[in-house]
Each structure stands twice: as C-alpha cells, then as structure tokens.
Design a protein around this motif. Structure first.
Motif, mmCIF file in Angstrom:
data_model
loop_
_atom_site.group_PDB
_atom_site.id
_atom_site.type_symbol
_atom_site.label_atom_id
_atom_site.label_comp_id
_atom_site.label_asym_id
_atom_site.label_seq_id
_atom_site.Cartn_x
_atom_site.Cartn_y
_atom_site.Cartn_z
ATOM 1 N N PRO A 3 -5.259 -9.337 1.894
ATOM 2 C CA PRO A 3 -4.310 -8.454 1.793
ATOM 3 C C PRO A 3 -3.005 -8.954 1.280
ATOM 4 O O PRO A 3 -2.207 -8.396 0.561
ATOM 5 N N SER A 11 -9.621 2.225 1.562
ATOM 6 C CA SER A 11 -9.861 3.615 2.361
ATOM 7 C C SER A 11 -8.664 4.544 1.615
ATOM 8 O O SER A 11 -7.576 4.165 2.126
ATOM 9 N N ASP A 24 -5.059 -0.623 -0.895
ATOM 10 C CA ASP A 24 -5.706 -1.954 -1.439
ATOM 11 C C ASP A 24 -6.628 -2.311 -0.032
ATOM 12 O O ASP A 24 -7.550 -3.251 -0.323
ATOM 13 N N ASP A 25 -6.819 -1.513 0.729
ATOM 14 C CA ASP A 25 -7.804 -1.831 2.054
ATOM 15 C C ASP A 25 -9.131 -1.233 1.502
ATOM 16 O O ASP A 25 -10.277 -1.059 2.658
#
Length: 336
Positions: free
Chosen positions: A322, A125, A122-123
């Motif tokens: 997040p 990357s 979810d970031d």
C-alpha cells in the motif's frame, strides 16, 4: 555515484506530449522528463521510439542512474502509448522498446489503460472497470474481473469513431463554412471561429489553414470556442456537444454489455482534456445518458496525469504494498 536501477520506468506517450518517470520500489519518483507527442503513424515507429528514447535519457539523467548501456534502467517498463490501438501494434512497439534494454521486463499498452488504472483503487477492489478518453481523439477500454478485455480499434472514422478534440474542431469548421456560404443553417461558429484568430470571416480562416498561414496544430484552440458558443445556446454548436456526450456514453455502455457488467456496480473512468474540462453541457448530458443506459455504473473524471496510471501498472506488476501506491499518488497530487 548514481543509482544502479529503478524499480519501474513509467511512460505515458500521448499524441501531443510524452511523460516519463523512473520510480523507486517505495513509490518515490526518482526522475522525470517531458517530451513531444508519440505519433508512429506520422513519423514511423522507429523515429517515434527514437524520440521517446531521448525523453527517457533525460529522466535517467535527472534520476542519477548509471549510464552503462548494458544495464537496464528499471526492473519493469510500463509503457502506455497513444496510437498503439491494436494488439498487433502493441506487440510491435513492445519488441522495439524491449530491444532497447530499458527494463528486465516490458509491457506496452494503449494509453487508455493508463487512464483506467489511475481511476481504479489500489487494493484491487474492484478489479474491473471501463475507461473512456476524450482528448485529441476518443477511445474506450474495459477490463472484467476475470481478465477479459474489450476495446475498440479506435483508428478514426475508418473504425467508426466520432469526436475528440480534433473531430469536434473538424465538425465545427464544416458547419461554420457552410453557414457562411449559405449551404447550411446559420450558426455563431461562423463568426466565433475566425474571430478567435482575429480573422474577418470563415473564408479567411479556411484560406489561412489551407495555405499554412495558420499552423494546423493551432486548430485545437477552437475546442473551447465551440463549447463557449454552445453554452450561449447556439443550436448547431449544442448539437455537436450533445453528440459527443452520446458517443462517450454509447462506447461505455457497449463495453459494459460486452463484458457482462451492466448488472454489476462498475467504475467508468473519464479522462482526456475534453471531459476533464467538465463543460456543464457535455458533463451533465453524459452523466444523464450513463444513468439511463448503465444505471449501476459510477462515472468519475480523472485529472491526474496518465503517467501515474503507467506507474501504478508497474507497481502492480512488481507486487507493491500500500505505501508505494500512496506515495506515487501523492507525488502527482502535489504536482497538480
């Protein structure tokens, strides 16, 4: 008094079932519902979307959302749909869904994109990856970091597809029929397939399926039978399972090549009931083939429901932080 609007309406409409979730901005699932399969080729696009609307209405009722027909249910609609196999089909279905006014914005994509998103972090990357779904059918999509997409038409034999649960069953029945009548090599499938339905022979099974004594929908029950016979060492059954591994691997490898990702560490997300079952013969063969053809790819199976991926795509669109991602994932992990 109910809520006015959710942040997202997430839809995963598969061939056999549909899951809908209304999600708040903090990732909380406010309401959900399950409906039948989404099959525009069989019933027409209008009827398929009308059936989907009934499922959405039940989710809205559970969420306690307002029922004003002029007010959208959500800021954004993320609908990942089976049988939206071509960009043209996605556009046409998006127009129908957008006309219903469920959200201020709407994005329709093939349901394989939901599997891909569920398997990516979810970031952001990495931002690239490949997904192969082997469930009722088989499909593959890939996305590069620069936004380029590779996909297959995925409309069955017409577009070169082979396998999936439906395709495997057709092959198993074909080989079993020929084994019993002498046109093909012997295989335990000729005895195991009819025995599953307490029938004495392939002739009896053919008759039952052809005349409707057995509903066609029950054919999917034969997929585990095929894998059991293959696990027992039957050469014909093993050849089908091994070919399925080959098909999945080649779809992934071609997609990685077309997106210039063969030299880049890339997640390959595997989804759908056939691969999620992790049958050793299929799973081990598939991993070996991927290691040979795409050594920098990392394969992993996603067992979370695809509606999670649709919800994550909606949170992407809304610019969530997040915490909402973590809350939405936790919701479906708890349900699993």
């Amino acid at each position: 008094m109910g809520l006015t609007r959710a942040a997202a309406l997430a839809v995963d409409a598969g061939n056999s079932k549909t899951d809908v979730a209304l999600v708040a901005g903090d990732g909380t699932v406010l309401g959900s519902a399950r409906g039948g399969g989404f099959q525009p080729p069989a019933v027409g696009a209008a009827a398929a979307v009308a059936s989907l609307a009934e499922t959405v209405a039940r989710a809205a009722e559970e969420a306690g959302l307002g029922t004003d027909p002029g007010a959208p249910l959500a800021e954004h609609v993320s609908a990942c749909l089976a049988n939206a196999d071509l960009p043209r089909e996605e556009r046409e279905l998006a127009e129908r869904i957008d006309a219903l006014g469920w959200g201020r914005t709407t994005r329709v994509a093939n349901d394989t994109f939901a599997i891909l998103r569920a398997g990516l972090p979810d970031d952001g990357s990495p931002r690239h990856g490949v997904a192969v779904v082997c469930g009722a059918g088989v499909n593959c999509v890939g996305v590069a970091a620069d936004g380029r997409v590779h996909r297959f038409p995925a409309v069955g034999r017409l577009s070169g597809d082979w396998g999936g649960g439906g395709g495997l069953v057709e092959e198993a029945l074909w080989h079993a029929a020929r084994a019993e009548d002498g046109r093909g090599p012997d295989t335990g499938l000729a005895r195991a397939l009819p025995a599953h339905f307490a029938l004495p022979s392939m002739y009896a099974l053919i008759e039952a399926l052809h005349l409707g004594d057995l509903p066609g929908g029950r054919r999917h029950e034969l997929v585990p039978v095929l894998f059991a016979v293959a696990a027992g060492g039957d050469a014909v059954a093993r050849s089908l399972v091994e070919r399925q591994a080959e098909e999945i691997a080649v779809m992934a490898a071609v997609t990685l090549e077309r997106l210039d990702l063969l030299g880049t560490p890339t997640p390959v997300v595997l989804g759908g009931g056939v691969v999620a079952a992790r049958h050793p013969l299929l799973h081990d063969r598939l991993l070996a083939l991927l290691a040979e053809r795409a050594p920098r790819a990392t394969a992993h199976v996603v067992t979370a429901p695809p509606v999670l991926g649709a919800g994550l795509l909606a949170l992407d669109r809304l610019g969530a932080g997040p915490a909402p991602y973590a809350r939405l994932r936790a919701h479906y992990a708890a349900r699993a």
